[in-house]
Design a protein around this motif. Sequence first.
Motif, PDB file in Angstrom:
ATOM      1  N   GLY A   6       1.520  -5.685  -1.058  1.00 36.60           N
ATOM      2  CA  GLY A   6       0.896  -5.673   0.261  1.00 36.60           C
ATOM      3  C   GLY A   6       0.363  -7.016   0.686  1.00 36.60           C
ATOM      4  O   GLY A   6      -0.324  -7.116   1.712  1.00 36.60           O
TER       5      GLY A   6
ATOM      6  N   VAL B  41       3.847  10.131   2.870  1.00 35.93           N
ATOM      7  CA  VAL B  41       3.797   8.750   2.406  1.00 35.93           C
ATOM      8  C   VAL B  41       5.221   8.279   2.155  1.00 35.93           C
ATOM      9  O   VAL B  41       5.948   8.882   1.362  1.00 35.93           O
TER      10      VAL B  41
ATOM     11  N   TRP C  18       4.700   2.202   2.326  1.00 33.95           N
ATOM     12  CA  TRP C  18       3.275   2.487   2.488  1.00 33.95           C
ATOM     13  C   TRP C  18       2.419   1.246   2.256  1.00 33.95           C
ATOM     14  O   TRP C  18       1.322   1.140   2.801  1.00 33.95           O
ATOM     15  N   VAL C  19       2.936   0.289   1.478  1.00 31.81           N
ATOM     16  CA  VAL C  19       2.107  -0.880   1.143  1.00 31.81           C
ATOM     17  C   VAL C  19       1.787  -1.714   2.383  1.00 31.81           C
ATOM     18  O   VAL C  19       0.696  -2.276   2.495  1.00 31.81           O
TER      19      VAL C  19
ATOM     20  N   GLU D 287       1.486  -0.554   5.428  1.00 33.30           N
ATOM     21  CA  GLU D 287       0.485   0.181   6.203  1.00 33.30           C
ATOM     22  C   GLU D 287      -0.912  -0.080   5.633  1.00 33.30           C
ATOM     23  O   GLU D 287      -1.882  -0.185   6.377  1.00 33.30           O
ATOM     24  N   ARG D 288      -1.016  -0.168   4.325  1.00 37.68           N
ATOM     25  CA  ARG D 288      -2.300  -0.499   3.711  1.00 37.68           C
ATOM     26  C   ARG D 288      -2.739  -1.907   4.106  1.00 37.68           C
ATOM     27  O   ARG D 288      -3.922  -2.157   4.315  1.00 37.68           O
ATOM     28  N   THR D 289      -1.787  -2.820   4.216  1.00 34.70           N
ATOM     29  CA  THR D 289      -2.118  -4.184   4.650  1.00 34.70           C
ATOM     30  C   THR D 289      -2.737  -4.175   6.045  1.00 34.70           C
ATOM     31  O   THR D 289      -3.725  -4.869   6.295  1.00 34.70           O
TER      32      THR D 289
ATOM     33  N   GLY E 123      -4.389  -1.796   7.246  1.00 36.90           N
ATOM     34  CA  GLY E 123      -5.731  -1.265   7.027  1.00 36.90           C
ATOM     35  C   GLY E 123      -6.691  -2.351   6.562  1.00 36.90           C
ATOM     36  O   GLY E 123      -7.843  -2.403   7.013  1.00 36.90           O
ATOM     37  N   TRP E 124      -6.230  -3.227   5.677  1.00 34.42           N
ATOM     38  CA  TRP E 124      -7.069  -4.354   5.243  1.00 34.42           C
ATOM     39  C   TRP E 124      -7.449  -5.228   6.433  1.00 34.42           C
ATOM     40  O   TRP E 124      -8.597  -5.667   6.555  1.00 34.42           O
TER      41      TRP E 124
ATOM     42  N   GLN F  82     -10.291  -4.025   8.672  1.00 32.92           N
ATOM     43  CA  GLN F  82     -11.660  -4.149   8.181  1.00 32.92           C
ATOM     44  C   GLN F  82     -12.347  -5.387   8.755  1.00 32.92           C
ATOM     45  O   GLN F  82     -13.555  -5.550   8.607  1.00 32.92           O
TER      46      GLN F  82
ATOM     47  N   LYS G 196      -9.866 -11.161   1.720  1.00 35.93           N
ATOM     48  CA  LYS G 196      -9.558 -10.029   0.842  1.00 35.93           C
ATOM     49  C   LYS G 196      -9.128 -10.501  -0.544  1.00 35.93           C
ATOM     50  O   LYS G 196      -9.599  -9.992  -1.571  1.00 35.93           O
TER      51      LYS G 196
END
Length: 283
Positions: free
Chosen positions: A148, A217, A222-223, A225-227, A229-230, A233, A259
Motif C-alpha cells: 500500500g 474485499v 484492497w491495499v 483502498e487502504r492507502t 484511507g491513510w 486521516q 505515516k
Amino acid sequence: MTPRRPYRSDVSDARWRLIEPVFIAWRARRNGPGAAARVHDLREIVNAILYVNRTGVPWEYLPHDFPPYKTVYDYYAKWEADGTTQQVHDLLRDRTRRAHGRDAHPSAAVLDAQSVKTSCNVGEADQGIDAAKKIKGRKRHVATDTLGLLLAVIVTAASVQDSAGGKQILAEVAAAQPAVAKVWVDGGYSNTVINHGAQLGIDVEVVKRPAAAGFQVLPKRWVVERTFGWLMQHRRLARDYEALPQRSRAMIHWAMANKMSRELTGESTLTWRIDSGEADIDA
C-alpha cells in the motif's frame, strides 16, 4: 527563547533523525542572496507543514509559534519544485519496504483513482466532473506496491477518465520502478490500459468483482483502498485545497511520509479522538 509546547503533529526526535540528512544536504547546497542568514530551523518548517497536512487549516492560520506562514509555504513550494519532498518520501518508502523484508524495488503494483471535491482556491480550468461519482473537483491517480506504499501519483481534473489517467500512471511507474512487471486494476480500466502496459513490459490484470451481492474485499486491490484511507486521516486531503496540482501531489507525499515515519519508529498514527484523561474540562 522558551521552547514552544509540542503539537501532536510534530516529528519526534526519532522521526527527525530519519529525514534530517536530506534537509542538511539541501541546506548545504543553497547559495545566493540571503543564504547566509539561515534563521529558520528546518525541523520547525517540517513541523509546520505537517500541522497543515494533519489538521487541514489554511496556511495563514498556522499558530504564531511556528515560523511565519509565508516562509513555511515558501519552503513547501521550493521542496516540491526541486524534488526534496519526493526524495524524503522515497527514502522512507524504501526503508519501510526493507523493514517488511522486501526489496527496495517492487515487482508488482496496484492502480486506482480517487475523486475529491476542491476548494475555491482551485481554478475552473483545473477542475472537472467525475460523472460516475457525481463529484466536481480533482482526481488522484495512484500506484502503490503490495504493502500500500505509494509508487507514483498524478493529480488531474476529475473529468479525466481512469483509463487515460491509468496510462499516465503506468508510464510513471515504468520510468521510476523498472522492476515492476505486474499491475492489478479494477474494472474501470479499459483494454487501452492493458495494451499500454504490454508496450511497457507490464502485465496488467483486471480484478473483477464477485457476482455475490454486498461488500466484498477484492484480492490484491484492497491495499490501494487502504492507502486512500491513510490519506483521509490527513484533513488537508479530505478536499483538494491546493491551487496547483503539483502542490496537491506534494501534500499527498507529506501524508505518506508522516505515516511511514511513524511506522518505522513504532509510533502509532494518532486519531482525532481525545482520550478522556487528556481532555481539559471547564467546571
